[in-house]
Structures are given as structure tokens and as C-alpha cells.
Scaffold this motif. Structure first.
Motif, mmCIF file in Angstrom:
data_model
loop_
_atom_site.group_PDB
_atom_site.id
_atom_site.type_symbol
_atom_site.label_atom_id
_atom_site.label_comp_id
_atom_site.label_asym_id
_atom_site.label_seq_id
_atom_site.Cartn_x
_atom_site.Cartn_y
_atom_site.Cartn_z
ATOM 1 N N CYS A 194 -13.867 19.410 -30.326
ATOM 2 C CA CYS A 194 -15.081 18.964 -29.634
ATOM 3 C C CYS A 194 -14.780 17.808 -28.684
ATOM 4 C CB CYS A 194 -16.151 18.546 -30.639
ATOM 5 S SG CYS A 194 -16.893 19.916 -31.517
ATOM 6 N N PHE A 195 -13.922 16.864 -29.125
ATOM 7 C CA PHE A 195 -13.579 15.728 -28.280
ATOM 8 C C PHE A 195 -12.879 16.185 -27.006
ATOM 9 C CE2 PHE A 195 -10.431 12.637 -26.850
ATOM 10 C CZ PHE A 195 -11.262 11.580 -26.529
ATOM 11 N N VAL A 244 -20.438 10.746 -18.543
ATOM 12 C CA VAL A 244 -21.008 10.616 -19.891
ATOM 13 C C VAL A 244 -21.905 11.811 -20.220
ATOM 14 C CG1 VAL A 244 -22.480 9.193 -21.362
ATOM 15 C CG2 VAL A 244 -20.861 8.110 -19.809
ATOM 16 N N LEU A 245 -22.711 12.241 -19.269
ATOM 17 C CA LEU A 245 -23.586 13.386 -19.493
ATOM 18 C C LEU A 245 -22.776 14.642 -19.793
ATOM 19 C CD1 LEU A 245 -26.421 14.738 -19.337
ATOM 20 C CD2 LEU A 245 -25.899 15.147 -16.938
ATOM 21 N N TRP A 246 -21.760 14.922 -18.972
ATOM 22 C CA TRP A 246 -20.963 16.133 -19.180
ATOM 23 C C TRP A 246 -20.080 16.023 -20.420
ATOM 24 C CZ3 TRP A 246 -22.217 20.621 -17.619
ATOM 25 C CH2 TRP A 246 -22.968 20.765 -16.458
ATOM 26 N N PHE A 247 -19.631 14.805 -20.755
ATOM 27 C CA PHE A 247 -18.884 14.631 -21.999
ATOM 28 C C PHE A 247 -19.759 14.996 -23.189
ATOM 29 C CE2 PHE A 247 -17.558 12.273 -25.721
ATOM 30 C CZ PHE A 247 -16.210 12.593 -25.790
ATOM 31 N N ALA A 248 -21.010 14.523 -23.175
ATOM 32 C CA ALA A 248 -21.931 14.819 -24.279
ATOM 33 C C ALA A 248 -22.211 16.319 -24.373
ATOM 34 C CB ALA A 248 -23.234 14.042 -24.086
ATOM 35 N N ILE A 249 -22.410 16.962 -23.227
ATOM 36 C CA ILE A 249 -22.663 18.407 -23.238
ATOM 37 C C ILE A 249 -21.443 19.154 -23.771
ATOM 38 C CG2 ILE A 249 -23.054 20.426 -21.763
ATOM 39 C CD1 ILE A 249 -24.768 18.565 -19.982
ATOM 40 N N GLY A 250 -20.253 18.784 -23.297
ATOM 41 C CA GLY A 250 -19.035 19.436 -23.750
ATOM 42 C C GLY A 250 -18.723 19.171 -25.205
ATOM 43 N N SER A 252 -12.773 17.385 -21.232
ATOM 44 C CA SER A 252 -12.555 18.268 -20.082
ATOM 45 C C SER A 252 -13.846 18.482 -19.300
ATOM 46 C CB SER A 252 -11.975 19.609 -20.537
ATOM 47 O OG SER A 252 -12.899 20.317 -21.314
ATOM 48 N N ALA A 253 -14.963 18.657 -19.981
ATOM 49 C CA ALA A 253 -16.240 18.823 -19.286
ATOM 50 C C ALA A 253 -16.613 17.552 -18.533
ATOM 51 C CB ALA A 253 -17.336 19.194 -20.277
ATOM 52 N N GLY A 254 -16.341 16.385 -19.115
ATOM 53 C CA GLY A 254 -16.636 15.118 -18.455
ATOM 54 C C GLY A 254 -15.804 14.911 -17.204
ATOM 55 N N ILE A 255 -14.532 15.245 -17.264
ATOM 56 C CA ILE A 255 -13.659 15.089 -16.100
ATOM 57 C C ILE A 255 -14.077 16.057 -14.993
ATOM 58 C CG2 ILE A 255 -11.290 15.446 -15.284
ATOM 59 C CD1 ILE A 255 -10.375 14.322 -18.015
ATOM 60 N N ILE A 256 -14.386 17.289 -15.345
ATOM 61 C CA ILE A 256 -14.829 18.263 -14.343
ATOM 62 C C ILE A 256 -16.155 17.824 -13.721
ATOM 63 C CG2 ILE A 256 -15.649 20.631 -14.029
ATOM 64 C CD1 ILE A 256 -13.636 21.406 -16.270
ATOM 65 N N GLY A 265 -19.927 24.126 -22.812
ATOM 66 C CA GLY A 265 -20.107 22.935 -21.995
ATOM 67 C C GLY A 265 -19.075 22.822 -20.890
ATOM 68 N N THR A 266 -17.831 23.152 -21.192
ATOM 69 C CA THR A 266 -16.777 23.114 -20.185
ATOM 70 C C THR A 266 -16.996 24.194 -19.127
ATOM 71 O OG1 THR A 266 -15.229 22.250 -21.815
ATOM 72 C CG2 THR A 266 -14.288 23.207 -19.824
#
Length: 97
Positions: free
Chosen positions: A7-8, A26-32, A13-17, A39-40
Motif C-alpha cells: 500500500c505504501f 498528498v491527495l494522490w498518495f492517499a488514494i494510492g 507511485s500514485a503520489g509521484i505520478i 489508485g496508481t
């Protein structure tokens, strides 16, 4: 423990993208993190925020995205630009060729 690590890294990866596309890390990290693989993939398919059309607020002059109805800075209600209505009308009524 292994699931939390997966999950981390999916959140990372979702946060970086998402950040690369101009959105919130932060939003995409939480979704991923909450929805690991989906999420990714969603971050990959999400639009680029840098490609948005902008305009100036009629009252305060602050630059805001075209799709915003109300200015975040002064709270003024925005009118839809007449130039865009004319351009859309020309596209619809112009003959193809």
C-alpha cells in the motif's frame, strides 16, 4: 505487514505520478494507499493540470482556471467569456473540408 508495504509503495507511485501531472502529492498518495493498484492506474489516467485554460478575474485580476465560476481570492462571480462562445459557434457551423 506485507500488505502495508505494498500500500505504501502504491501510494508513493500514485503520489509521484499525480505531482508530475500538476496535482497534489498528498491527495494522490492517499488514494494510492487506500486503493493500491487502482489508485496508481487512476493517477496515470488523470488529466494534466498544466493544460488547463486560464483567465483573469474581472474584479481583482487574479489568474484563475476557466472552469471556475467564482474567484477564490475575492469571491466575485465570473461570466463565461464571449470569445469562447463565438469560437464554439464557428466550429459547430463551419463546413468541414
Amino acid at each position: 505487514m506485507g500488505y502495508v508495504v505494498i500500500c505504501f509503495f502504491c501510494g508513493l507511485s500514485a503520489g509521484i505520478i499525480g505531482r508530475y501531472k500538476g496535482s497534489s502529492f498528498v491527495l494522490w498518495f492517499a488514494i494510492g494507499f487506500v486503493v493500491p493498484i487502482v489508485g496508481t492506474v487512476a493517477a496515470l489516467l488523470w488529466r494534466f493540470e498544466d493544460n488547463e485554460v486560464f483567465r483573469k478575474c474581472d474584479d481583482c485580476g487574479r489568474v484563475i482556471p476557466l472552469y471556475q465560476q467564482v474567484c477564490n481570492h475575492c469571491g466575485a462571480d465570473q461570466e463565461w467569456p464571449a470569445e469562447l462562445d463565438a469560437a464554439e459557434t464557428e466550429e459547430v457551423h463551419s463546413p468541414a473540408g
